[in-house]
Design an enzyme around this catalytic site. Structure first.
Site, PDB file in Angstrom:
ATOM      1  N   GLN A  76     -14.605  59.215  62.477  1.00 33.02           N
ATOM      2  CA  GLN A  76     -15.031  57.994  63.178  1.00 33.02           C
ATOM      3  C   GLN A  76     -14.858  56.747  62.317  1.00 33.02           C
ATOM      4  O   GLN A  76     -14.974  55.635  62.818  1.00 33.02           O
ATOM      5  CB  GLN A  76     -16.499  58.116  63.598  1.00 33.02           C
ATOM      6  CG  GLN A  76     -16.761  59.157  64.670  1.00 33.02           C
ATOM      7  CD  GLN A  76     -16.226  58.763  66.047  1.00 33.02           C
ATOM      8  OE1 GLN A  76     -15.992  57.590  66.338  1.00 33.02           O
ATOM      9  NE2 GLN A  76     -16.028  59.755  66.902  1.00 33.02           N
TER      10      GLN A  76
ATOM     11  N   SER B  65      -8.648  61.717  62.153  1.00 31.12           N
ATOM     12  CA  SER B  65      -8.045  62.106  63.422  1.00 31.12           C
ATOM     13  C   SER B  65      -7.388  60.896  64.070  1.00 31.12           C
ATOM     14  O   SER B  65      -8.003  59.835  64.205  1.00 31.12           O
ATOM     15  CB  SER B  65      -9.138  62.653  64.336  1.00 31.12           C
ATOM     16  OG  SER B  65      -8.611  62.920  65.607  1.00 31.12           O
ATOM     17  N   GLY B  66      -6.121  61.062  64.471  1.00 33.88           N
ATOM     18  CA  GLY B  66      -5.336  59.936  64.981  1.00 33.88           C
ATOM     19  C   GLY B  66      -5.863  59.293  66.259  1.00 33.88           C
ATOM     20  O   GLY B  66      -5.864  58.069  66.388  1.00 33.88           O
TER      21      GLY B  66
ATOM     22  N   CYS C  51     -27.624  67.513  79.854  1.00 35.79           N
ATOM     23  CA  CYS C  51     -26.728  67.686  80.986  1.00 35.79           C
ATOM     24  C   CYS C  51     -25.292  67.347  80.628  1.00 35.79           C
ATOM     25  O   CYS C  51     -24.361  67.801  81.280  1.00 35.79           O
ATOM     26  CB  CYS C  51     -27.173  66.819  82.150  1.00 35.79           C
ATOM     27  SG  CYS C  51     -28.414  67.655  83.131  1.00 35.79           S
TER      28      CYS C  51
END
Lengths: 388, 151
Positions: free
Chosen positions: A175, A195-196, A321
């Site tokens: 992040q 992460s790209g 949920c």
């Protein structure tokens, strides 16, 4: 109006990046391991991607290993480090708010795990880490920035503590990379995952930074790609795209952060000002520039998301949920929130593409949606009766 | 996870939301810790459910199943209403994702809880009419029938 405010989940691939990637599919399509011209052309594209990625992180090209994404990078870092240090022990220290790519890897392995708690703003403490390190500790893995609330951990200090005790340090910076300054030398980490698709590159590509000199055992076995450490024909177009997206993201980063933080503050303050019984979950300081997380009391998050979506706004929640389990987000519970408050959480994650007009639109719709849902909530009914 | 159009319709435009001030049967099931609470109000006259209203704290499926349950039993006799099953609610909604089936169980329980309250107010034991004391619908391990239906 359609507002995409779920950039922490994934980002739109930058069309400019996509366009530059296309010739890598159709022109320099060779296998970088092949000896012929087509292979060599692809090899140089991959080299360029590696050089560019390394530069953006202040790493050496040799220290960048392309992976399928953040999850693979996290798995490799943890399982590789544990294997390498198996003779020393099997104690690993992490935080209570890590991504499942880290937590589940630790749970499934035969490790003795210590989970560092976080305070109510979502920060681990250096003292806690100091106390948790043992003779048989082989790895400390603490995320750089949290994916739900955006808290940015003091990685440099934490890595220093680990190193003083001769323990390897990994950070899941999925992040963080492309959103806040990430300099591997300054951070002093041994391994860092990225992460790209979190910074406008395509999905399915990421990287693990492995400090030079640290020979990390493989996660997978196969060919000689990535110096034999990460086998499998490289995803050259994606790695190329990711390097371009990263370079673009870190260019003028300070200014972008300032602008985005202002937008974030307008959004969260606007929500807190107009919606009663609303709790701030994302920290006021040391928070990712685009991250807004609030809990709307007496409501359940999924119903808020559905109604936001009906109004064109994409967001996410840490309610049970939406987590696919019976419990709400472990991150929100770790902050000390009760289940009820955690169920009412809403995450809005902005990026540089979001406009002030979009934030105004969210601020216009959000209180209306909350009022409408609360009108059907038996819990809200009790609050209203109490207040008379 | 995809909701059917019917579920989305009942979520976006829930039927029979609200309270009935002079209700003669009120039931509440679920708890906030688990993320869903349903409260049903019944106005029963001449053994017929003349009016029914609900309030629900919960996800989209919780709201939609409450809404559908009220539609299914409004105007029905008490005996007919007692036959309401979670399966009927799910079918009327054109299905629910597996992880949301417990919401339909909760809707059934809420109706039964309100009917039990109605009987109690008449000085009658709900058990005599085949109504059990409903569980709170929470999945955290009471081990009751409703919980088994969740899993």
């Amino acid at each position: 109006m359609r507002v995409y405010a779920d950039n922490a989940a994934t980002t739109r691939t930058d069309p400019e990046i996509l366009e530059k990637m296309l010739p890598v599919f159709t022109e320099t399509y060779g296998n970088p391991s092949s000896i012929h011209t087509a292979g060599r052309d692809a090899f140089f594209v991959l080299k360029e991607a590696r050089d560019r990625t390394a530069k953006a992180l202040n790493a050496l090209p040799d220290e960048i290993y392309f992976t399928s994404g953040g999850t693979e990078a996290d798995n490799w870092a943890i399982l590789g480090a544990a294997k390498k240090k198996a003779a020393k022990g099997r104690h690993i220290i992490t935080s209570a708010i890590e991504h499942h790519a880290v937590l589940h890897t630790l749970e499934k392995g035969d490790f003795d795990v210590t989970y560092l708690p976080v305070n109510e703003q979502g920060f681990v403490s250096c003292e806690d880490l100091e106390k948790a390190i043992r003779e048989d500790t082989v790895l400390v893995t603490v995320m750089m920035a949290n994916n739900e609330i955006g808290s940015i951990q003091p990685i440099r200090q934490l890595a220093d503590i680990a190193h003083r005790r001769n323990v390897l340090f990994h950070t899941d910076a999925v992040q963080a990379v492309g959103h806040i300054p990430v300099d591997v030398k300054e951070l002093g980490v041994d391994m860092l995952s990225l992460s790209g698709h979190k910074f406008s590159a395509p999905k399915g590509v990421g990287a693990l930074y492995v400090r030079k000199g640290l020979l990390l055992p493989n996660l997978m076995q196969g060919g000689a790609q990535e110096k034999g450490r990460r086998p499998g024909t490289e995803n050259v177009p994606a790695a190329y795209g990711m390097s371009l997206a990263l370079e673009k993201a870190v260019t003028g980063l300070e200014d972008k952060m300032k602008k985005l933080s202002a937008l974030r503050d307008k959004l969260i303050n606007g929500i807190l000002d107009t919606v009663p019984y609303c709790r701030r979950n994302s920290p006021a300081e040391n928070c990712l520039p685009g991250m807004v997380n609030v809990s709307v009391q007496y409501l359940e998050g999924e119903s808020i998301l559905l109604m936001l979506d009906m109004n064109g706004i994409c967001a996410s929640s840490g309610s049970a949920c939406t987590s696919g389990s019976l419990d709400p987000s472990h991150v929100l519970l770790a902050l000390g929130l009760d289940h009820e408050t955690a169920h009412g959480s809403v995450r809005l994650s902005l990026c540089g593409q979001n406009t002030e007009e979009e934030v105004d639109y969210i601020l216009e719709k959000f209180p209306q949606i909350i009022a409408r849902l609360r009108a059907m909530s038996p819990l809200w009914e009790k609050v209203e009766k109490k207040e008379g | 996870m995809i909701y059917s159009e019917k579920v989305m319709d009942h979520f976006a435009n829930p039927r029979n939301v609200g309270e009935i001030p002079d209700a003669n049967g009120v039931g509440e099931v679920g708890n906030a810790k688990c993320g869903d609470i349903m409260k049903m109000y019944l106005k029963i006259e001449d053994n017929v459910i003349q009016d029914i209203k609900f309030k629900t704290f919960g996800c989209g499926a919780a709201i939609a199943t409450s809404s559908m349950a009220t539609e299914l039993i409004k105007g029905k006799s008490v005996e007919e209403a007692m036959q309401l099953t979670n399966k009927a609610v799910v079918e009327a909604l054109d299905g629910l994702p597996a992880v949301k089936l417990h919401c339909s169980v909760l809707a059934e329980e809420a109706v039964h809880a309100a009917l039990s309250d109605y009987y109690r107010r008449q000085g009658l034991d709900p058990a005599m009419f085949g109504l059990k004391n409903s569980c709170d619908g929470c999945c955290s391990g009471c081990g009751c029938e409703a919980e088994e239906a969740h899993s």
